[in-house]
Design a protein around this motif. Sequence first.
Motif, PDB file in Angstrom:
ATOM      1  N   TRP A 115       0.314  -1.145  -0.225  1.00  0.00           N
ATOM      2  CA  TRP A 115      -0.050  -0.221  -0.048  1.00  0.00           C
ATOM      3  C   TRP A 115       0.747   1.221  -0.178  1.00  0.00           C
ATOM      4  O   TRP A 115       0.379   2.439  -0.242  1.00  0.00           O
ATOM      5  CB  TRP A 115      -0.901   0.174   1.116  1.00  0.00           C
ATOM      6  N   SER A 116       1.672   1.259   0.479  1.00  0.00           N
ATOM      7  CA  SER A 116       2.720   2.158   0.535  1.00  0.00           C
ATOM      8  C   SER A 116       3.260   2.456  -1.199  1.00  0.00           C
ATOM      9  O   SER A 116       3.373   3.765  -0.928  1.00  0.00           O
ATOM     10  CB  SER A 116       3.929   1.851   1.696  1.00  0.00           C
ATOM     11  N   ALA A 117       3.348   1.630  -1.379  1.00  0.00           N
ATOM     12  CA  ALA A 117       3.970   1.710  -2.956  1.00  0.00           C
ATOM     13  C   ALA A 117       2.754   2.049  -3.838  1.00  0.00           C
ATOM     14  O   ALA A 117       3.769   2.982  -4.347  1.00  0.00           O
ATOM     15  CB  ALA A 117       4.672   0.297  -3.438  1.00  0.00           C
ATOM     16  N   ILE A 118       1.332   1.512  -3.572  1.00  0.00           N
ATOM     17  CA  ILE A 118       0.466   3.054  -4.496  1.00  0.00           C
ATOM     18  C   ILE A 118       0.355   3.609  -3.536  1.00  0.00           C
ATOM     19  O   ILE A 118       0.467   4.563  -4.840  1.00  0.00           O
ATOM     20  CB  ILE A 118      -0.782   1.377  -4.191  1.00  0.00           C
ATOM     21  N   ARG A 176       2.537   5.873  -3.318  1.00  0.00           N
ATOM     22  CA  ARG A 176       3.604   7.228  -3.722  1.00  0.00           C
ATOM     23  C   ARG A 176       2.922   6.615  -5.727  1.00  0.00           C
ATOM     24  O   ARG A 176       4.200   7.916  -5.796  1.00  0.00           O
ATOM     25  CB  ARG A 176       5.435   5.994  -3.343  1.00  0.00           C
ATOM     26  N   SER A 177       2.966   5.355  -6.007  1.00  0.00           N
ATOM     27  CA  SER A 177       2.599   5.799  -6.828  1.00  0.00           C
ATOM     28  C   SER A 177       1.416   7.052  -7.460  1.00  0.00           C
ATOM     29  O   SER A 177       1.808   6.934  -8.857  1.00  0.00           O
ATOM     30  CB  SER A 177       1.649   4.320  -7.839  1.00  0.00           C
ATOM     31  N   GLN A 178       0.603   6.958  -6.675  1.00  0.00           N
ATOM     32  CA  GLN A 178      -0.694   8.261  -7.129  1.00  0.00           C
ATOM     33  C   GLN A 178      -0.509   9.587  -6.548  1.00  0.00           C
ATOM     34  O   GLN A 178      -1.212   9.901  -6.487  1.00  0.00           O
ATOM     35  CB  GLN A 178      -2.293   7.089  -5.842  1.00  0.00           C
ATOM     36  N   GLY A 179       1.148   9.917  -6.239  1.00  0.00           N
ATOM     37  CA  GLY A 179       1.851  10.872  -5.969  1.00  0.00           C
ATOM     38  C   GLY A 179       1.759  11.485  -4.609  1.00  0.00           C
ATOM     39  O   GLY A 179       1.712  12.647  -3.806  1.00  0.00           O
ATOM     40  N   GLY A 180       1.503  10.669  -3.767  1.00  0.00           N
ATOM     41  CA  GLY A 180       2.279  10.357  -2.253  1.00  0.00           C
ATOM     42  C   GLY A 180       1.019  10.261  -1.677  1.00  0.00           C
ATOM     43  O   GLY A 180       1.293   9.743  -0.124  1.00  0.00           O
ATOM     44  N   SER A 181      -0.067   9.971  -1.546  1.00  0.00           N
ATOM     45  CA  SER A 181      -1.178   9.030  -0.679  1.00  0.00           C
ATOM     46  C   SER A 181      -2.304   8.219  -1.845  1.00  0.00           C
ATOM     47  O   SER A 181      -2.658   8.675  -3.103  1.00  0.00           O
ATOM     48  CB  SER A 181      -1.846  10.355  -0.171  1.00  0.00           C
ATOM     49  N   TYR A 189      -4.457   8.597   2.974  1.00  0.00           N
ATOM     50  CA  TYR A 189      -3.667   7.677   3.605  1.00  0.00           C
ATOM     51  C   TYR A 189      -1.744   7.770   3.006  1.00  0.00           C
ATOM     52  O   TYR A 189      -2.142   7.370   1.816  1.00  0.00           O
ATOM     53  CB  TYR A 189      -3.643   6.570   3.552  1.00  0.00           C
ATOM     54  N   THR A 190      -1.319   8.446   3.679  1.00  0.00           N
ATOM     55  CA  THR A 190      -0.134   8.738   3.506  1.00  0.00           C
ATOM     56  C   THR A 190       1.002   7.529   3.252  1.00  0.00           C
ATOM     57  O   THR A 190       0.527   6.784   4.313  1.00  0.00           O
ATOM     58  CB  THR A 190       0.604  10.292   3.737  1.00  0.00           C
ATOM     59  N   PRO A 191       2.525   7.593   3.127  1.00  0.00           N
ATOM     60  CA  PRO A 191       2.991   6.275   3.673  1.00  0.00           C
ATOM     61  C   PRO A 191       3.354   6.141   4.638  1.00  0.00           C
ATOM     62  O   PRO A 191       3.658   5.266   5.672  1.00  0.00           O
ATOM     63  CB  PRO A 191       4.496   6.034   2.508  1.00  0.00           C
ATOM     64  N   GLY A 192       3.255   6.608   5.464  1.00  0.00           N
ATOM     65  CA  GLY A 192       3.467   7.708   6.847  1.00  0.00           C
ATOM     66  C   GLY A 192       2.455   6.863   7.773  1.00  0.00           C
ATOM     67  O   GLY A 192       2.103   6.469   9.192  1.00  0.00           O
TER      68      GLY A 192
END
Length: 276
Positions: free
Chosen positions: A53-56, A58-63, A67-70
């Motif tokens: 989900w973090s990769a998703i 990032r691929s969508q502009g950061g969220s 939901y951001t990676p953080g």
Amino acid sequence: MTAGGAAGRVRALGAFYAAAGRQSMTQQLTYRASSLLLMVGMLTEPVIYLVVWSAIARSQGGSVDGYTPGTLAAYYITWTLVRNMNVGYAPAGFEHRITTGRMSGRMLLPIHPIHYDLAGFGGAKIVWIAQWLPVAAVLVLLFHPTAHPTPAGVLVFLVSIWAAFVIRSLFLWLIGLVTFWTTRASALFELYLLFELLLSGRLVPLTLLPQWMRSAAGWFPFEWTFSFPINALIAPGPAPRLLAGLGVQALWIGVGALLVAVVWRRAVRRFTGVGA
């Protein structure tokens, strides 16, 4: 039953939970290496979800839907504790208890057998929480979570993870009681796990699901064993909503306890003991 008699039963049950919980803690400390390995093994599932989900995001502009990676890291790191807290006696174990005669012995005791499982697993979780803390610290260093806990949210989280354990234990026990009619309850358990995976927030935060799935989740107890405790800590919202969530958890505990009581009485009437 008089008020004094009821109070005496509550005190006796409390003393039993304290004694059984201490015994379980001692057992976990004796075999702490195996329990630590078991807990670490459970990390595989949330770490995979977190990385994907973090990769998703990032691929969508950061969220992704806010939901951001953080925030995803905060969600799934908290998930690891909630998952450990949710561990209860698996329905497959009922087959072993019946075929070995252990269930017959439990039924002769003055306390309902479910209390042995609740007290035993409850005591074990004290040790598991202590073991989880350094593991969580490593995950925090690796994934840099972003969360916004509040004092009220932390308090509700600490209460709700125990309530989640009771809810899940009651429904696992309910499935386990099916073995009084058939020794093959595994298919029903797998169906339960499928619904739990999809509708609890275990696989993915519920807000990322389609609207119809979020609506369906409201008819089941799964959300209150995963999603609610996690969000109470990382994104608590207003206090009335937190208190309402605890109220829903209490309702599901009542429903689960009632169902277990009703099915238990029917199961005992058709029970056939096996073993020496």
